[in-house]
Design a protein around this motif. Structure first.
Motif, mmCIF file in Angstrom:
data_model
loop_
_atom_site.group_PDB
_atom_site.id
_atom_site.type_symbol
_atom_site.label_atom_id
_atom_site.label_comp_id
_atom_site.label_asym_id
_atom_site.label_seq_id
_atom_site.Cartn_x
_atom_site.Cartn_y
_atom_site.Cartn_z
ATOM 1 N N LEU A 34 0.814 -1.210 0.000
ATOM 2 C CA LEU A 34 0.000 0.000 0.000
ATOM 3 C C LEU A 34 0.846 1.258 0.000
ATOM 4 C CD1 LEU A 34 -2.807 -0.760 2.616
ATOM 5 C CD2 LEU A 34 -2.989 -0.783 0.132
ATOM 6 N N ASP A 35 1.949 1.206 0.758
ATOM 7 C CA ASP A 35 2.756 2.410 0.932
ATOM 8 C C ASP A 35 4.179 1.993 1.240
ATOM 9 O OD1 ASP A 35 3.323 5.090 1.056
ATOM 10 O OD2 ASP A 35 2.706 5.315 3.154
ATOM 11 N N GLN A 36 5.128 2.792 0.810
ATOM 12 C CA GLN A 36 6.530 2.546 1.075
ATOM 13 C C GLN A 36 7.277 3.858 0.932
ATOM 14 O OE1 GLN A 36 6.218 0.238 -2.825
ATOM 15 N NE2 GLN A 36 8.425 0.229 -2.461
ATOM 16 N N SER A 40 12.137 3.851 -2.095
ATOM 17 C CA SER A 40 12.105 2.392 -2.149
ATOM 18 C C SER A 40 11.606 1.896 -3.499
ATOM 19 C CB SER A 40 11.193 1.841 -1.048
ATOM 20 O OG SER A 40 11.018 0.451 -1.194
ATOM 21 N N SER A 41 12.242 0.829 -3.973
ATOM 22 C CA SER A 41 11.809 0.198 -5.223
ATOM 23 C C SER A 41 11.444 -1.270 -5.026
ATOM 24 C CB SER A 41 12.916 0.319 -6.280
ATOM 25 O OG SER A 41 14.102 -0.322 -5.836
ATOM 26 N N VAL A 42 11.250 -1.706 -3.770
ATOM 27 C CA VAL A 42 10.955 -3.112 -3.525
ATOM 28 C C VAL A 42 9.550 -3.445 -3.999
ATOM 29 C CG1 VAL A 42 12.504 -3.231 -1.540
ATOM 30 C CG2 VAL A 42 10.066 -2.781 -1.181
ATOM 31 N N THR A 43 9.355 -4.714 -4.298
ATOM 32 C CA THR A 43 8.041 -5.238 -4.643
ATOM 33 C C THR A 43 7.738 -6.390 -3.696
ATOM 34 O OG1 THR A 43 9.023 -6.735 -6.271
ATOM 35 C CG2 THR A 43 8.274 -4.571 -7.058
ATOM 36 N N ILE A 44 6.533 -6.900 -3.759
ATOM 37 C CA ILE A 44 6.124 -7.985 -2.888
ATOM 38 C C ILE A 44 5.643 -9.142 -3.751
ATOM 39 C CG2 ILE A 44 3.704 -7.337 -2.608
ATOM 40 C CD1 ILE A 44 4.099 -7.874 0.425
ATOM 41 N N GLY A 45 5.852 -10.355 -3.278
ATOM 42 C CA GLY A 45 5.507 -11.535 -4.061
ATOM 43 C C GLY A 45 4.013 -11.762 -4.157
ATOM 44 N N ASP A 46 3.652 -12.788 -4.912
ATOM 45 C CA ASP A 46 2.228 -13.058 -5.138
ATOM 46 C C ASP A 46 1.758 -14.350 -4.491
ATOM 47 O OD1 ASP A 46 3.532 -14.867 -6.722
ATOM 48 O OD2 ASP A 46 2.640 -14.210 -8.617
ATOM 49 N N GLY A 47 2.549 -14.935 -3.581
ATOM 50 C CA GLY A 47 2.110 -16.134 -2.896
ATOM 51 C C GLY A 47 1.289 -15.810 -1.663
ATOM 52 N N PRO A 57 15.328 2.703 4.843
ATOM 53 C CA PRO A 57 14.600 2.825 6.110
ATOM 54 C C PRO A 57 13.260 3.519 5.907
ATOM 55 C CG PRO A 57 16.889 3.551 6.345
ATOM 56 C CD PRO A 57 16.633 3.403 4.884
ATOM 57 N N GLY A 58 12.321 3.198 6.778
ATOM 58 C CA GLY A 58 11.025 3.852 6.731
ATOM 59 C C GLY A 58 9.904 2.887 7.054
ATOM 60 N N ILE A 59 8.675 3.353 6.780
ATOM 61 C CA ILE A 59 7.473 2.568 7.068
ATOM 62 C C ILE A 59 6.921 1.996 5.772
ATOM 63 C CG2 ILE A 59 5.100 2.714 7.880
ATOM 64 C CD1 ILE A 59 6.152 3.798 10.256
ATOM 65 N N TYR A 60 6.655 0.707 5.822
ATOM 66 C CA TYR A 60 6.033 -0.004 4.705
ATOM 67 C C TYR A 60 4.673 -0.496 5.190
ATOM 68 C CZ TYR A 60 10.776 -0.074 2.778
ATOM 69 O OH TYR A 60 12.021 0.286 2.310
ATOM 70 N N ARG A 61 3.660 -0.269 4.378
ATOM 71 C CA ARG A 61 2.319 -0.734 4.709
ATOM 72 C C ARG A 61 1.910 -1.768 3.673
ATOM 73 N NH1 ARG A 61 -0.768 0.365 9.016
ATOM 74 N NH2 ARG A 61 -2.563 1.101 7.816
ATOM 75 N N VAL A 62 1.527 -2.951 4.157
ATOM 76 C CA VAL A 62 1.121 -4.024 3.257
ATOM 77 C C VAL A 62 -0.333 -4.370 3.527
ATOM 78 C CG1 VAL A 62 3.442 -4.974 3.029
ATOM 79 C CG2 VAL A 62 1.953 -5.791 4.856
ATOM 80 N N GLU A 63 -0.959 -4.962 2.535
ATOM 81 C CA GLU A 63 -2.375 -5.321 2.634
ATOM 82 C C GLU A 63 -2.545 -6.771 2.203
ATOM 83 O OE1 GLU A 63 -5.909 -2.577 1.561
ATOM 84 O OE2 GLU A 63 -5.533 -3.803 -0.247
ATOM 85 N N LEU A 64 -3.324 -7.509 2.984
ATOM 86 C CA LEU A 64 -3.628 -8.908 2.683
ATOM 87 C C LEU A 64 -5.108 -9.033 2.375
ATOM 88 C CD1 LEU A 64 -2.969 -11.977 2.640
ATOM 89 C CD2 LEU A 64 -3.503 -11.988 5.099
ATOM 90 N N ASP A 65 -5.412 -9.507 1.183
ATOM 91 C CA ASP A 65 -6.794 -9.801 0.796
ATOM 92 C C ASP A 65 -7.044 -11.272 1.125
ATOM 93 O OD1 ASP A 65 -9.275 -10.009 -0.315
ATOM 94 O OD2 ASP A 65 -8.731 -9.153 -2.250
#
Length: 712
Positions: A34-36, A40-47, A57-65
Motif C-alpha cells: 500500500l505504501d513505502q 524504495s523500489s521493492v516489490t512484494i511476491g504473489d504467494g 529505512p522507513g514505514i512499509y504498509r502491506v495489505e492482505l486480501d
C-alpha cells in the motif's frame, strides 16, 4: 481471523516473512504494497506467504486480501547496522589434515548454519574467488597455498563465530571469531496506568552498551480499532481517552538509537460496566508466567533414564517420579516422545503419536498425571523445524506427489553438500550436516496448518513446550503460536532453543531462553581459560544482545547436545558451576545424571552406582534457592574478596537480594579450598552449610552463601 499479526520491526538488509494466520491451504490470499518510502523500489511476491526485504529505512504498509476481509500490516525498517567483517583461518587453526581439500563451507548464525551457501575456495596465493550466498548475491571468499582461508560478510556489532568445514565436512574444521565494533541494542519497557479519564502508557528506554540515549517510537496494532488520531504521543508517553478505547488495544514501542530494540507490548482491555463506567486493565503479554520465575527444570533424555538393565518406557519413568520429587524440581523437560527411528528422538516420523518403544499415548498421559500429582509440570519437546527423512510426508515430497510438493525446503543441487543422490534436480534444505532431518517449508500454508495442528494436539496435555531448533522457524509463526497458546492458558510455558541466542525471540514469542553465553563461560572457567569473574561479562551479554531485564534465561552446564561438564573441565569445578546456575538470576536446569555423575552426554542413568554426595549437593542447591527469595530475585552485584589461600582467579563473589534479604555468594572453581573475606560485613554462618570460618576468613570448598550483617 487471517490477519497476519502485529507490526514487524527489522533493519534494511533483513527480510520479514508475512503470512495469514489460521492458514487455510484451500483459500485464496493476495498481498499488495500500500505504501513505502519514496526512495524504495521493492516489490512484494504473489504467494500466500511472502517475504518483504526493505531497501531503505522507513514505514512499509502491506495489505492482505483474505477470505475474511482485507487486512493491513505495518513493517518498520531501520537503517542497516551491519559492517563488512572478515572471518579467517590458517592451516595451523585446522583440526585435521587438508591434503587434497580444495574448498570449505563456512557456516554461522549469519547464514543459519546452512552448509553450501557460503564457501571459501582454495584458489592459490593472492587469487580470489566469488562465492554465492543463499540469496544469490556474491560474497568474497579466498584461500591461498599458504593455508589462509577467508570469508567477507556483513555483520552487525558484536562478536560472531564461523565454522570452516573443509570439504563440506566437520572433519577437518576450524573456527574463526570476529568482533564488529559498535553499539549493542537498546531496550524499552512499557507500563500503563489509568489517570482519571485517560489511559497513560509510559516507555522507559535504556541505552545500549556503547550506545547513545535512544528515542522511542510508538506503533499501534493494525488489528485493533484504536487509531493514531485517538491518541497523543509526547516523547516517551502515549495517552488515550478511556472513552476512545475499544475492547482490545495493543500498543507497541521500540527504542531507537544506533540500532533499534526489540519491541515491547502492552495489551489494554476496556469494558463497559453500566451506562457511565468503563473499567480498564493493562497487561504485558510478552512476560513469562509467574510460576517459572521460581522454578527448577530437570531435563530427561528419555531412553537413558531407566537404567542399564531396563528399557525406558513411560511406565518406567513414572515409577521413578518419587526420585524427581525428592530433588525438589518444579518441571521436567522430556526429550522427544513422538515416533522416531532414533534413540534421541529428534528424527520424528509421526508428530501425532508416541514412540512404540516408550509406550502408548494413554501411558504418556498417565506419566504426565503422575508428575502433576507430585507437583511437577511437564515440558514437551516440540520439534517442528524438520521431520525425519523417513517421514511419509518427506517420502511423498521427494517422490513427486503434488499435494506434498511444497512441504519441505528445496535448494539448488549445486548448493547441496551431502553427497546424497537426491531424487529430482534439487535437494532438501537442512542445517549443519543434518541431512536426515530436512527442513519444513513455512512458505507453505499446508505446512503451517499441519504444524499448528501438532501444537494443538499436545498443548492440552502438558504445561509447556521446549521448542527444538527454534531459530530455524520463522518469527511470524512463533508469534502466532504464542498468541494461540496464551489465549487458552496464560501459564503455558515456551522455552526456545536459539543457539547462539537472539533477543528477537523475546519479542512476543518465548518466555525463557537458552543462555549460551553463560554456558560457554562456565566451561571456560572450568578449563582455566578465563578467570571466575568472567561470568559477569557473560551476564552483561544479555544486555548487549538487547534482552530486557525482565527476560528469563535458562542457566545450565550440560544438556543432551553437549559433553558432560566434568568430562571437559577441571576436577572439582562442576559443583561451583552448578551452584552458579542456582544462585544467579534465571531458571536453573539440571540435566539428568548431572547430579549422579553420569560420564557421557547421553549415557545410562547411574542408579545403583551414582555419586550420592553429588546428588545431595544438587538437592541442597534446589532447597537453597527455594528457601531464599534473594536468589530468585533479578539483579546481581559483583563483590570484591581478599583471597588468603587458593587462586584468586578461581574465586568469584556476588550479592543477590530483595528489600528483605541480602546474600553474598562465594564460588571457588579451584581444586583446593580457598580462604576468603568479602569486602563487606557478613554473618559467620554459611546458609549452604559447607564452609567454616577460620582466623583469616571463610574456607570455601565450592560455595558459601552468607547473609549481610546489616540486615534487620
Amino acid at each position: 481471523m487471517h490477519h497476519p499479526g502485529p507490526p514487524r520491526f527489522l533493519h534494511v538488509g533483513e527480510s520479514v516473512e508475512l503470512a495469514p494466520r489460521n492458514p487455510d491451504p484451500s483459500a485464496e490470499f493476495a498481498w499488495r504494497l500500500l505504501d513505502q518510502p519514496a526512495e524504495s523500489s521493492v516489490t512484494i511476491g504473489d504467494g500466500a506467504v511472502v517475504h518483504l526485504a526493505p531497501d531503505v529505512p522507513g514505514i512499509y504498509r502491506v495489505e492482505l486480501d483474505a477470505p475474511d476481509g482485507v487486512h493491513t500490516q505495518t513493517v518498520r525498517a531501520f537503517p542497516d547496522p551491519c559492517r563488512e567483517a572478515r572471518f579467517s583461518v590458517t592451516a595451523a587453526d585446522v583440526d585435521g589434515d587438508l591434503d587434497g581439500v580444495d574448498h570449505a563451507a563456512v557456516i554461522g548464525q549469519f547464514n543459519d548454519f546452512t552448509m553450501g551457501t557460503h564457501r571459501a575456495e582454495r584458489t592459490g596465493e593472492g587469487d580470489r574467488a566469488d562465492a554465492d550466498d543463499r540469496s544469490g548475491e556474491h560474497v568474497r571468499a579466498s584461500g591461498n597455498a599458504g593455508g589462509e582461508w577467508t570469508l567477507d560478510v556483513a555483520l552487525p556489532p558484536g562478536t560472531h563465530e564461523a565454522i570452516f568445514a573443509f570439504g563440506d565436512e566437520f572433519d577437518p574444521h576450524a573456527t574463526s571469531e570476529v568482533t564488529v565494533e559498535g553499539a549493542g541494542r537498546p531496550r524499552v519497557r512499557l507500563d500503563g496506568r489509568r489517570e482519571d479519564d485517560e489511559i497513560v502508557v509510559t516507555a522507559t528506554a535504556d541505552a545500549a552498551p556503547d550506545g547513545s540515549v535512544p528515542s522511542v517510537e510508538y506503533h499501534l496494532d493494525d488489528r485493533d480499532a484504536l487509531t493514531r488520531d485517538a491518541v497523543t504521543v509526547d516523547d516517551e508517553t502515549l495517552r488515550a481517552p478511556v472513552d476512545a478505547l475499544p475492547e482490545l488495544s495493543r500498543v507497541h514501542a521500540v527504542a531507537v538509537a544506533e540500532r533499534h530494540s526489540i519491541a515491547d507490548t502492552l495489551t489494554i482491555r476496556a469494558e463497559q460496566v453500566g451506562e457511565r463506567t468503563r473499567t480498564v486493565s493493562v497487561d504485558r503479554p510478552a512476560d513469562p508466567p509467574g510460576w517459572v520465575r521460581d522454578a527448577t527444570v530437570y531435563e530427561i533424555f528419555v531412553r537413558a533414564f531407566a537404567g542399564d538393565t531396563v528399557d525406558t518406557t513411560f511406565a518406567e519413568i513414572e515409577r521413578r517420579v518419587p526420585y524427581l520429587a525428592s530433588l525438589g524440581i518444579d518441571a521436567v523437560w522430556l526429550t522427544p516422545v513422538c515416533a522416531s527411528p532414533t534413540r534421541h528422538g529428534y528424527h520424528i516420523t509421526d508428530l501425532f503419536d508416541t514412540a512404540a518403544d516408550l509406550g502408548t499415548r494413554a501411558e504418556f498421559v498417565s506419566l504426565v498425571d503422575r508428575l502433576h500429582d507430585a507437583g511437577i509440570r511437564v515440558l514437551f519437546d516440540l520439534v517442528i523445524n524438520h521431520t525425519s527423512r523417513d517421514h511419509p510426508a518427506f517420502q511423498l515430497h521427494r517422490a513427486g506427489v503434488p499435494e506434498y510438493a511444497d512441504h519441505y525446503e528445496r535448494v539448488p543441487a549445486a548448493q547441496d553438500t551431502t553427497g546424497v543422490d537426491w531424487a529430482g534436480d534439487d535437494a532438501p534444505g537442512h542445517y549443519f550436516t543434518w541431512s536426515r532431518i530436512p527442513n519444513l517449508n513455512y512458505d507453505s500454508l499446508a505446512v503451517r496448518e499441519w504444524m499448528l495442528d501438532v501444537v494443538d494436539e499436545w498443548a492440552p496435555l502438558v504445561d509447556g513446550f521446549r521448542c527444538d531448533v527454534a531459530w530455524g522457524v520463522s518469527h511470524g509463526f512463533w508469534k502466532e503460536v504464542r498468541e494461540r497458546l496464551k489465549a487458552r492458558d496464560e501459564t503455558f510455558l515456551l522455552l526456545d532453543e536459539t543457539v547462539p541466542r537472539d533477543a528477537a525471540f523475546r519479542e512476543n514469542e518465548f518466555d525463557v531462553h537458552y543462555d549460551t553465553d553463560l554456558y560457554a563461560t562456565l566451561r571456560d572457567i572450568g578449563t582455566g581459560d578465563v578467570p571466575a569473574n568472567s561470568l559477569f561479562d557473560a551476564l552483561d551479554d544479555s544486555r548487549r544482545h538487547g534482552y530486557p531485564d525482565e527476560a528469563l534465561h535458562m542457566r545450565y552446564v550440560e544438556n543432551h547436545d553437549e559433553d558432560r561438564y566434568a568430562a571437559d573441565c577441571d576436577d572439582g569445578s562442576l559443583r561451583p558451576a552448578a551452584a552458579a546456575t542456582f544462585t544467579l538470576p534465571g531458571v536453573p536446569m539440571i540435566y539428568y545424571g548431572q547430579e549422579r555423575g553420569v560420564p557421557t552426554d547421553r549415557g545410562t542413568m547411574r542408579w545403583h552406582d551414582g555419586d550420592a554426595d553429588l546428588t545431595e549437593f544438587h538437592r541442597r542447591l534446589v532447597t537453597l534457592r527455594n528457601e531464599h527469595p534473594a536468589l530468585r530475585a533479578p539483579g546481581v552485584e559483583s563483590v570484591a574478596c581478599d583471597v588468603y589461600t587458593g587462586d584468586p582467579d578461581h574465586v568469584v563473589a556476588y550479592e543477590r537480594g530483595t528489600a528483605d534479604e541480602r546474600l553474598i555468594v562465594v564460588l571457588n572453581f579451584g581444586s583446593d579450598p580457598a580462604v576468603v573475606t568479602p569486602d563487606r560485613d557478613v554473618d559467620h554462618t554459611d546458609q549452604f552449610g559447607e564452609s567454616v570460618w577460620t582466623e583469616d576468613g571463610i574456607r570455601v570448598d565450592d560455595i558459601a552463601v552468607l547473609t549481610t550483617s546489616n540486615q534487620e
